[in-house]
Design a protein around this motif. Structure first.
Motif, PDB file in Angstrom:
ATOM      1  N   ALA A 106       0.811  -1.221   0.000  1.00 47.51           N
ATOM      2  CA  ALA A 106       0.000   0.000   0.000  1.00 47.51           C
ATOM      3  C   ALA A 106       0.842   1.267   0.000  1.00 47.51           C
ATOM      4  O   ALA A 106       0.323   2.365  -0.240  1.00 47.51           O
ATOM      5  CB  ALA A 106      -0.934   0.002   1.216  1.00 47.51           C
TER       6      ALA A 106
ATOM      7  N   ALA B 104      -3.552   1.738   6.054  1.00 48.64           N
ATOM      8  CA  ALA B 104      -2.966   1.191   4.826  1.00 48.64           C
ATOM      9  C   ALA B 104      -3.361  -0.256   4.618  1.00 48.64           C
ATOM     10  O   ALA B 104      -3.500  -0.720   3.483  1.00 48.64           O
ATOM     11  CB  ALA B 104      -1.440   1.313   4.881  1.00 48.64           C
TER      12      ALA B 104
ATOM     13  N   THR C 184      -0.830   6.793   1.003  1.00 49.25           N
ATOM     14  CA  THR C 184      -1.017   5.346   0.923  1.00 49.25           C
ATOM     15  C   THR C 184      -2.189   5.014   0.020  1.00 49.25           C
ATOM     16  O   THR C 184      -3.139   5.791  -0.098  1.00 49.25           O
ATOM     17  CB  THR C 184      -1.237   4.737   2.323  1.00 49.25           C
ATOM     18  N   THR C 185      -2.100   3.878  -0.638  1.00 48.69           N
ATOM     19  CA  THR C 185      -3.177   3.394  -1.498  1.00 48.69           C
ATOM     20  C   THR C 185      -3.606   2.019  -0.997  1.00 48.69           C
ATOM     21  O   THR C 185      -2.998   1.000  -1.335  1.00 48.69           O
ATOM     22  CB  THR C 185      -2.718   3.287  -2.962  1.00 48.69           C
ATOM     23  N   PRO C 186      -4.621   1.966  -0.152  1.00 50.23           N
ATOM     24  CA  PRO C 186      -5.052   0.668   0.381  1.00 50.23           C
ATOM     25  C   PRO C 186      -5.562  -0.255  -0.722  1.00 50.23           C
ATOM     26  O   PRO C 186      -5.817   0.176  -1.855  1.00 50.23           O
ATOM     27  CB  PRO C 186      -6.189   1.050   1.352  1.00 50.23           C
TER      28      PRO C 186
END
Length: 329
Positions: free
Chosen positions: A80, A215, A270-272
């Motif tokens: 993430a 995340a 963050t990119t979950p």
């Protein structure tokens, strides 16, 4: 060309001879007491690991499982937050340092590492074990009471694994707040039980209130959709069983599955995961059933069939805890 040994392999080899000279019965008794403490509640002023025999039993029995659980949580966090590598790591209540090994396995390379624990025998053995890993040989091992009086310097990453269950509610709250004030990222791992999940959710709420974003494992930073008392969020990591595992637990399988709950939160971009598989996928004839935590704060079951083409094959290879759908779909 020689392939470098993986941290997990180095750890397993190092632990293999740890119980030399310790009578098997004594090791088994120490493990059984440790299991009782691990599953239950321990007074905050009584360290679980009391002497060399306790620490040797703990390291041989629990350290591989802790490593695999924390490593799984860190890998999800790393997915993430691609491109980020912690320059500093503090492992709070780290005992013999399983989480430091997991961090080294997730982000290879040197960094400033500090392990804090109140059990001097655990710190001593952790230092001894860490000498086998080049990235951990300069780690600092410091005795500290883990509770409301703990202070932490600024760092990139704080890990807290299998510690909250040992603390009073007030000390748990103080520890999470202290970690949030010190770190860019906080990863908390607890036993995969309803009580462990409750502690993780409590910590998750405090981290969000402190300005962190989730995340992993959640695909969002909103409220958990699981109804307390009806279910709990947990995952599973495969652990090779040592001879001590087999001696204490019996059985013939060469592995066991470590159930754990976790939260990984950060102040970083963050990119979950778009969604997370929260139960073991059910593979049936011509279809795969996936239980997912979705970004709209819902738990859903999706059925992927052969009509979905390549996605069906991917679903058959998807594991509990994986993001869904994969990045290449």
């Amino acid at each position: 060309m020689t392939v470098p040994a993986l941290p997990s392999d180095i750890l397993r080899t190092t632990l293999a001879g740890l119980l030399d000279g310790l009578p098997p019965k004594q090791a088994a008794q120490a493990v059984e007491r440790l299991i009782a403490n691990y599953r239950g509640a321990t007074p905050t002023d009584a360290p679980i690991l009391r002497d060399r025999a306790d620490v040797a039993a703990y390291a041989a029995y629990r350290m591989p499982a802790t490593f695999e659980a924390v490593h799984a949580a860190l890998e999800a966090f790393a997915e993430a937050t691609p491109g980020w590598t912690p320059a500093g790591h503090i492992d709070v209540g780290g005992g013999t340092g399983a989480a430091t090994w997991a961090v080294a396995a997730t982000w290879p390379g040197d960094r400033a590492v500090t392990v804090l624990d109140w059990a001097e025998p655990a710190l001593a053995l952790g230092r001894e074990i860490a000498a086998a890993h080049p990235a951990l040989r300069d780690a600092r091992w410091e005795r500290a009471r883990i509770g409301s009086d703990l202070t932490l310097p600024a760092t990139d990453l704080v890990t807290v694994s299998y510690v909250l269950n040992e603390l009073t509610p007030a000390d748990r709250t103080a520890l999470v707040d202290t970690a949030a004030a010190a770190a860019q990222a906080v990863v908390i791992v607890e036993a995969g039980t309803p009580a462990g999940y409750a502690r993780v959710i409590e910590a998750r709420d405090r981290l969000i209130a402190a300005g962190f974003r989730i995340a992993a494992p959640c695909p969002h930073s909103a409220a958990c959709p699981i109804v307390p008392g009806e279910d709990w969020c947990h995952f599973s990591a495969r652990v090779s069983r040592s001879s001590l595992h087999r001696k204490v637990k019996g059985g013939s399988l060469p592995y066991e599955d470590e159930k754990f709950s976790y939260v990984a939160a950060t102040r970083l971009p963050t990119t979950p995961a778009p969604a997370r598989v929260v139960r073991r996928p059910q593979i049936r004839k011509g279809q795969v059933l996936l239980d997912l935590c979705e970004p709209d704060e819902q738990l859903t079951r999706r059925t992927i069939t052969k009509r979905h083409g390549a996605l069906y094959k991917t679903a058959r290879d998807t594991a509990w805890g994986d993001p869904w759908p994969p990045a290449d779909h």
